[in-house]
Write an enzyme that holds these catalytic residues in place. Structure first.
Site, mmCIF file in Angstrom:
data_model
loop_
_atom_site.group_PDB
_atom_site.id
_atom_site.type_symbol
_atom_site.label_atom_id
_atom_site.label_comp_id
_atom_site.label_asym_id
_atom_site.label_seq_id
_atom_site.Cartn_x
_atom_site.Cartn_y
_atom_site.Cartn_z
ATOM 1 C CB SER A 119 -0.956 -0.045 1.200
ATOM 2 O OG SER A 119 -2.019 0.859 1.037
ATOM 3 C CG HIS A 175 -5.485 -2.710 0.270
ATOM 4 N ND1 HIS A 175 -4.706 -2.453 -0.838
ATOM 5 C CD2 HIS A 175 -5.034 -1.869 1.250
ATOM 6 C CE1 HIS A 175 -3.840 -1.491 -0.556
ATOM 7 N NE2 HIS A 175 -4.003 -1.136 0.704
#
Length: 254
Positions: free
Chosen positions: A85, A234
């Site tokens: 991320s 994610h």
């Protein structure tokens, strides 16, 4: 020169792990535990996170410099770098700005593009909390639920709360993160490229990397390849750890 808080384990070739927004170096432990069998693993806390120093600037060029300054102190001249991320964007910026330092690049579920401010409600919720009014994580969790509905995300966010002699406080610097959030969601500059080996790993259920991002990824990282982990979001390294670690292992052995 700025030195990030780090944890160094294992032996062998160097690999650096960089966590995402509101995280800490512990977030990638499930990856580090596998890698230490063959690598020297250095996990870092990004500025304003974990046990690292607090400073306002969150530009990716500055965050990349933090990483390289720390590598210099550790006498690491060449390393593999893996980021998830926001940490993936930092890793990409290190590769673009300091290509001679990066042997291989691994990016987990992020692209070098701008993103909408979808953490704004989370930041507002965290800033709304007066920890002096709370004696337990349970009451904090209830207060935060007004802003963040997903229990798993709240649990992750509340991992930033520490108890020092009965006084609750945030380990991360919320004000600096909030002030730098517009920098965090910006695209990376497109005037450089990293021609070394690069791997982008996408969660099949995540929209952080889309087909529309392929062109800019190939422009900045022309030797890159991609893998998709199906039924993962994610947090792909936590949701599908065994598959994630296998993909990394296969890439590193090339």
């Amino acid at each position: 020169m700025t030195i990030l808080h780090y944890k160094k384990t294992g032996s062998g070739p160097n690999i650096v792990l960089i966590h995402g927004l509101f995280g800490s170096l512990d977030n990638l432990n499930m990856v580090a535990k596998k890698l230490v069998k063959h690598f020297t693993v250095t996990s870092m806390d990004v500025r304003n996170h974990g046990a690292s120093f607090h400073q306002k600037n969150m530009e990716y060029s500055v965050l990349a410099n933090d990483v390289v300054d720390t590598l210099n102190i550790l006498s690491i001249s060449k390393t593999i770098i893996l980021g998830h991320s926001m940490g993936g964007k930092i890793a990409m910026q290190v590769a673009l700005d300091f290509p001679n330092v990066v042997e291989k690049l691994i990016v987990a579920d992020i692209a070098p593009v701008s993103y909408p401010p979808h953490h704004s409600k989370i930041i507002a919720g965290l800033l709304s909390l007066n920890l002096n009014e709370h004696k337990s994580r349970q009451t904090i969790d209830k207060a935060l639920s007004t802003y963040v509905s997903e229990p798993s995300i709240r649990q992750f966010l509340l991992s930033n709360i520490v108890n020092d002699k009965g006084q609750l406080s945030f380990r991360c610097n919320l004000n600096n993160i909030a002030a730098g959030y517009s920098q965090i969601i910006k695209a990376l500059p497109q005037n450089k490229s990293f021609t070394g080996p690069a791997l982008f790993i996408k969660g099949g259920q995540s929209d952080y990397i889309t087909a529309e991002h392929s062109a800019i990824i190939q422009q900045l990282f022309p030797s890159s390849s991609a893998k998709i982990i199906q039924q993962a979001g994610h947090w792909l390294h936590a949701e599908k750890t065994a598959i994630f670690n296998k993909i990394i292992g296969d890439f590193l052995l090339k």
